[in-house]
Design a protein around this motif. Sequence first.
Motif, PDB file in Angstrom:
ATOM      1  N   ILE A   1     -31.714   9.080  -0.412  1.00  0.00           N
ATOM      2  CA  ILE A   1     -30.903  10.372  -0.275  1.00  0.00           C
ATOM      3  C   ILE A   1     -30.621  10.570   1.434  1.00  0.00           C
ATOM      4  O   ILE A   1     -29.514  11.062   1.821  1.00  0.00           O
ATOM      5  N   ILE A   2     -31.611  10.242   1.947  1.00  0.00           N
ATOM      6  CA  ILE A   2     -31.743  10.604   3.279  1.00  0.00           C
ATOM      7  C   ILE A   2     -30.705   9.670   4.001  1.00  0.00           C
ATOM      8  O   ILE A   2     -29.814   9.991   4.922  1.00  0.00           O
ATOM      9  N   GLU A   3     -30.812   8.508   3.685  1.00  0.00           N
ATOM     10  CA  GLU A   3     -29.968   7.431   4.288  1.00  0.00           C
ATOM     11  C   GLU A   3     -28.335   7.804   4.006  1.00  0.00           C
ATOM     12  O   GLU A   3     -27.585   7.729   4.689  1.00  0.00           O
ATOM     13  N   GLN A   4     -28.272   8.251   2.768  1.00  0.00           N
ATOM     14  CA  GLN A   4     -26.997   8.763   2.609  1.00  0.00           C
ATOM     15  C   GLN A   4     -26.306   9.979   3.190  1.00  0.00           C
ATOM     16  O   GLN A   4     -25.246   9.903   3.858  1.00  0.00           O
ATOM     17  N   CYS A   5     -27.204  10.662   3.622  1.00  0.00           N
ATOM     18  CA  CYS A   5     -27.026  12.280   4.352  1.00  0.00           C
ATOM     19  C   CYS A   5     -26.555  11.647   5.821  1.00  0.00           C
ATOM     20  O   CYS A   5     -25.856  12.105   6.406  1.00  0.00           O
ATOM     21  N   LEU A   6     -27.385  10.633   6.161  1.00  0.00           N
ATOM     22  CA  LEU A   6     -26.947  10.326   7.655  1.00  0.00           C
ATOM     23  C   LEU A   6     -26.111   8.997   7.814  1.00  0.00           C
ATOM     24  O   LEU A   6     -26.616   8.225   8.780  1.00  0.00           O
ATOM     25  N   GLN A   7     -25.227   9.088   7.027  1.00  0.00           N
ATOM     26  CA  GLN A   7     -24.178   8.222   7.375  1.00  0.00           C
ATOM     27  C   GLN A   7     -23.498   8.725   8.476  1.00  0.00           C
ATOM     28  O   GLN A   7     -23.075   9.751   8.700  1.00  0.00           O
ATOM     29  N   ILE A   8     -23.165   7.695   9.235  1.00  0.00           N
ATOM     30  CA  ILE A   8     -22.666   8.092  10.677  1.00  0.00           C
ATOM     31  C   ILE A   8     -21.064   8.533  10.516  1.00  0.00           C
ATOM     32  O   ILE A   8     -20.644   9.356  10.867  1.00  0.00           O
ATOM     33  N   ASP A   9     -20.536   7.870   9.590  1.00  0.00           N
ATOM     34  CA  ASP A   9     -19.035   8.140   9.180  1.00  0.00           C
ATOM     35  C   ASP A   9     -19.105   9.322   7.981  1.00  0.00           C
ATOM     36  O   ASP A   9     -19.578   9.134   7.107  1.00  0.00           O
ATOM     37  N   PRO A  10     -18.441  10.386   8.325  1.00  0.00           N
ATOM     38  CA  PRO A  10     -18.606  11.588   7.472  1.00  0.00           C
ATOM     39  C   PRO A  10     -17.768  11.074   5.909  1.00  0.00           C
ATOM     40  O   PRO A  10     -18.329  11.588   4.884  1.00  0.00           O
ATOM     41  N   ARG A  11     -17.035   9.993   5.862  1.00  0.00           N
ATOM     42  CA  ARG A  11     -16.525   9.622   4.633  1.00  0.00           C
ATOM     43  C   ARG A  11     -17.364   9.118   3.708  1.00  0.00           C
ATOM     44  O   ARG A  11     -17.305   9.255   2.562  1.00  0.00           O
ATOM     45  N   SER A  12     -18.498   8.637   4.284  1.00  0.00           N
ATOM     46  CA  SER A  12     -19.482   7.731   3.521  1.00  0.00           C
ATOM     47  C   SER A  12     -20.686   8.748   3.090  1.00  0.00           C
ATOM     48  O   SER A  12     -21.375   8.508   2.195  1.00  0.00           O
ATOM     49  N   ARG A  13     -20.535   9.926   3.572  1.00  0.00           N
ATOM     50  CA  ARG A  13     -21.543  10.920   3.199  1.00  0.00           C
ATOM     51  C   ARG A  13     -21.000  11.698   1.699  1.00  0.00           C
ATOM     52  O   ARG A  13     -20.029  11.808   1.699  1.00  0.00           O
TER      53      ARG A  13
END
Lengths: 530, 826
Positions: B243-255
């Motif tokens: 979950i955290i990895e997903q939240c901290l995606q640098i590209d907003p599109r991938s969040r």
Amino acid sequence: MAEDDIHSVASYVNDNYEKLIEKEIPIPYTKSVQELAYILITKYELPKYIEKELVKDLTDFIEEKERQFYDTYLEDEISRAKKDPEFLEDLTKQWEKLFKEETAEFADKKCTSDEELFASAYHKLVHSPALETILSVEHLYAKAVRRRTDQKDAFIQDLSEKQTEEMNKAVDDLEHGVTESEINELVAKHYEDHSLLKVRYASELDTLKEAQRREYRDWVMKMLEYNQENSFPQSPNSPLLTPTSPLFSGPDEMIFPERVKKNEVKEPILEESFTIHLGSQLKQMYNVRILTGTVEDLCIVPVSESSDLTPQLLQTALALYSNDLSGLVLITDNKIGSRVTKDFQENCLKSTEFHFSHIDAQLEKISSIANIHMSKNASANGSRSPDSELLQCGDFYLTKHSNLAQVHVIFHLVSDDSLRGSDINSRHPVILGLRNVLKASCSNDITSLTIPLLLQYDITEEMTTMWCERRAELVFKCMKGFMIEMASWGGSDLKNLQFMLPTGISSQVFHSLADMLPRIFKISNPKILK
Amino acid sequence: MTLSVFVNPELQFSATTFFAKQHKGETCGANGLPLTPNSIILFGKAQFLKTLKNPYLCEYLDIIRGKHERTIVVSQFCGKPLSEYLGKKIFSDSDIIKIAFQLLTALSVLHKNKIVHRNLSTESILVQNSGDIKLFNYGFHYMTNNGQLVSFPIIKLSYAAPEIYLSPLKSHIANSKMDIWSVGIILVELILNKSLWSSLKLSQKIRKILSFYQCGTSVFEKIAREHNCFDVYQNLSAELKHIIEQCLQIDPRSRPTCEDLLKNEIFKEFKVVQRNNPSKVCEKYQIFTLKELYHWWKLAGGDIILELKKQGLIRSSPPILSMPCLVMLDGTVLGQGRNPATLYESKIVQMSLDTLYQRFKHIHLNFCYPLLHCKSDIIAAFDPPHYDTKALPLIIKEKDPEYQFHRIILFRRLLHGYPYTRDMIRKEVEKDIPPLLRGEIWAALLDIQPDYEEIYAMIDKETVTTTDRQIEVDIPRCHQYNELLSSSEGHIKLRRILKAWVHQNTQYVYWQGLDSLTAPFLYLNFNDEAKAFACLSEFVPKYVHKFFLKDNSAVIKEYLAKFSQLIAYHDPELANHLCDINFYPELFAIPWFLTVFSHVFPLYKILHVWDNLLSGDSSFPLHIGLSVLTQLRSKLLTAGFNDCILLFSDLPEVDIEKSINYSNDTFKNTPRSITTREHQNEEYYKTTEYDISGVTLNDLTRERCPRISATDVVDMIRNTPEKILLVDIRNPLQYSRCSVRNSINIPCSSVTYGEHSIENLGQYAQILKNSGDKIVIVIGSTDTDLELFPKFLLNCNIKKVCVLHGGFNILISVTPTVLVSQKFEA
């Protein structure tokens, strides 16, 4: 919705209902989707039961478009950030600047300035039993200055008399061997002596004032400390309270007799006050006064050997650091510190300015700020008139004072000869300048304001009754308009507005103008006790 | 002991303050009008936040505008910020998952309402005693119109998503994905149990976050390594890590979005837990909420501004120290430094409720549950005595916390039971209306139907129509001293309501004044446009029926004629004077009645006037008009035509409470039929053959004294004969044959009308002169002149003169009869 809030537009197309539905939808969409659906249903004469379906379809469409919008709007920046470290560095600096300029957390911590410390000390003291002491000390200082000034004037007069005598003698002796060159020499010498004496006394006065200022400020701070230790209130006779300073007394050896005042026959002051209200639904109350008088009446503190404190000073002192300042509009010309206001400037120098820098320094600072601004403007666009170092009609500068009788702030409003004419209208720069004066008052907590009703101080030939009435009507009406406008500026409200007329004005003209006021401003209902 | 219902840890609030951006120089909007101050735009925008209610969100309570663009936001504040627990408490995985779940739930509510927090941090998450969280200050970015209305940045340094830093200029676009990043950071902090980058300086923090753009690996891993917590990272459960990895995606599109995240398996257990609600029909009833408590707190002397000053949040350096040096003609201000007191400070000041507790100390629990239906006197006697304020003026009652407590508790109950409690509400309203609930009470008085929202949604408020231009001109002139109505949001809402009304009422047109008429409803229901519209739609047919016809002259003329007659009825002296100087109501009263005074008075006065109006009928405005004239009476009596015109061009201040009391009096003491009109809405008035009908406008405007219906006359003859004086003006023969009981006979032909002297009436002069407050009813017949005689009485300043409509003959058919025959008596 303002145009600039629409970032993107998406075209919605739907042909599920045997009709082609097309609609341009701004993205991000902030309004109700349900309403949008109904609009489409009406427009395309669709059956009502499709509402739910259409809403869902629209919602999905908008969501999708918004996602696309958000996904793309920073695309360029993101890809740039990935490969351009300088870009990132630049951004860092921009953000840092923003934080430092705008937030208290990151702004450079400045300790409270001396000015503010002194201000709060003074404000506390004048709102304590020490008020009377402070004012009487100020008065003693003022007396000292006055004495010194009188002395200076007398010496200079003495010298002038002596020199005139000498000169007369020399001229008389012209035939008896005194040459013209000798006379010229004498003239030069006289001039030199004269200016020397003047300069000497001037600098002596300056020194005295500077010393007074320093002593006074120290004393105020000390007194505050003392008061805090001993907790208010206390008797005003305690030893610390009255400094016995040599600066109080002028040169003891020469106490000058009270100069015989030019026995002016004071014109009776004509004045009338009104409580008015403005606004069509919500009424706002103001006090408006029309009176005859001069700028001096509001500025000069009478100081003489026998004089006592005037009660107005008390009010002025109490309000100095408050949020209820009082201001005065002084008409001047386009030079900063112009000779037109010479009298005013001299009045400011009659006693020591304990709180702010004295008038010359203030004017100098204003000059330099004006110059920087003008040169910036001139280089930016050559549009300002050729003599761009001068102010324009309608500009104004502000000076602040603590040693004037009834005012704290002076608006020096630049005007020109066109004001003498009778054909100025509400678009005249001076009138617009008055609007800016009101605006500045509003945003700087100046709640009492005095303006010259005719925008003139002297009565001249062309100022007929007709002229006066037209001018007064213009100023009344414009001020009324500005005051109504002011209510929406969100600053402090003007409480007192004074319209000043020249002293020499005939009582007939005065009354005709005073009668005009309630016709233009709405007088509020008097409360009648029943 | 203060009741525990008041002392509740969740019923606490705090205030924050900041300055809105000042407009620079002299700028005008696109419509040529001055720009709306930013603080007002913000004020309007923030209103919506008050409607958000969710267990995980702090409730917004109030927005206050101070001087010089200062804005103060009052919001629920309870519990302790999560940041204070960091490093002091061990968070178990399940704690963290619970917080994450609640946080994401709260955020998804916000995102659904198109609100992006953007300022999220552990400081804005408040942990309650129960362990649940509440999100605080989530509307900051929203209310500032995505940061456009303030000059300072609204972000939290360590928590802001990297893309925020990419675009200082585009900062007014807020993507909900930004919050997801912050959630990621918060979760990381909880897991590492420390605040991130705490030792770094401002620029270093920004650089740190921006540097993620150039880091290829996982952001979470990088952070963990930097904080020497790699082991924690490695030992973390895979789901949480994911979950955290997903939240901290640098590209907003991938969040992912909140919704996406909430679908995650680990939140499953929380979703099942529903709040226990015994009723399936409606929400659990609360006797009062934080909103009411805040209201009472203010009445009990709570002062937000004072409190902020005490806490040093509102500092002010003396204005004289920061005067500008120069102001150019174009409005450029030079030489004025930035006042450090205007910088943004994020401090939160908690308000103390002690004074309120103290004030409400003696309130008995019974008062929270007032008896509504009680048929037993014994039980009713157990009700504690009422808080007595009867003698106090309305203004004072509205400011009395305890009185308002009782009223609000009672009205909330009654409103909760609406529409079944409609009659009880009507009855209570006669006393007064608590200001806090006025919007809802008015809606109840106007019989708003429950489907009002749906109806409103279906109306097209977008399509351009011909009246748009006029509406556009009127809106920026409508009660603009009011912050709500002058805000951009207020303008949009007012426009939509007006357009909806025009669209919905095709038989009518938009007359100027409709905007003013709408203003009070919008003001009271700012967050419920549909209700404001529904109120307006109910109000118009009831009180200003047909006033908005394209040709409304007949309706208005009739109304004004009635007004003249009402003046004559109650105040003949004034009526005669106004008539002598030819000063007719047409000259001043049209806006009064067309807008029911909403164009004449400021809002706070309109509210009180309409409080009474809503329990009266469409003739009530006439009485208010009369009361206004009565207040100006002494001035009017000495004024000529020109003075009157001047006086009414800008109406002087009117004492509204006096006016209301007076009009209530005259309203009560005037027989209904005096003010009956042809054009009133039949729906609200049942008529019989004994009522007035068929009077032409010409007749009406000619007659200076009003007509009275047989219904009213018969009613008074039977019930209050002492209050009337019946004057039969037929010839003595007819009179002796048959007349009304107790009537006197003054044959109209026997009077000399030349001069206005009551003595001309002969033997009855004295009786009429001393008629006092008696209603003088003139009874004639078709052959008598029904104008000359009443006019004569009016000119003699006889009060309350009216003429029986239909003449004597109408009384003949009344049974049981009110007539007698002289012969029989003789």
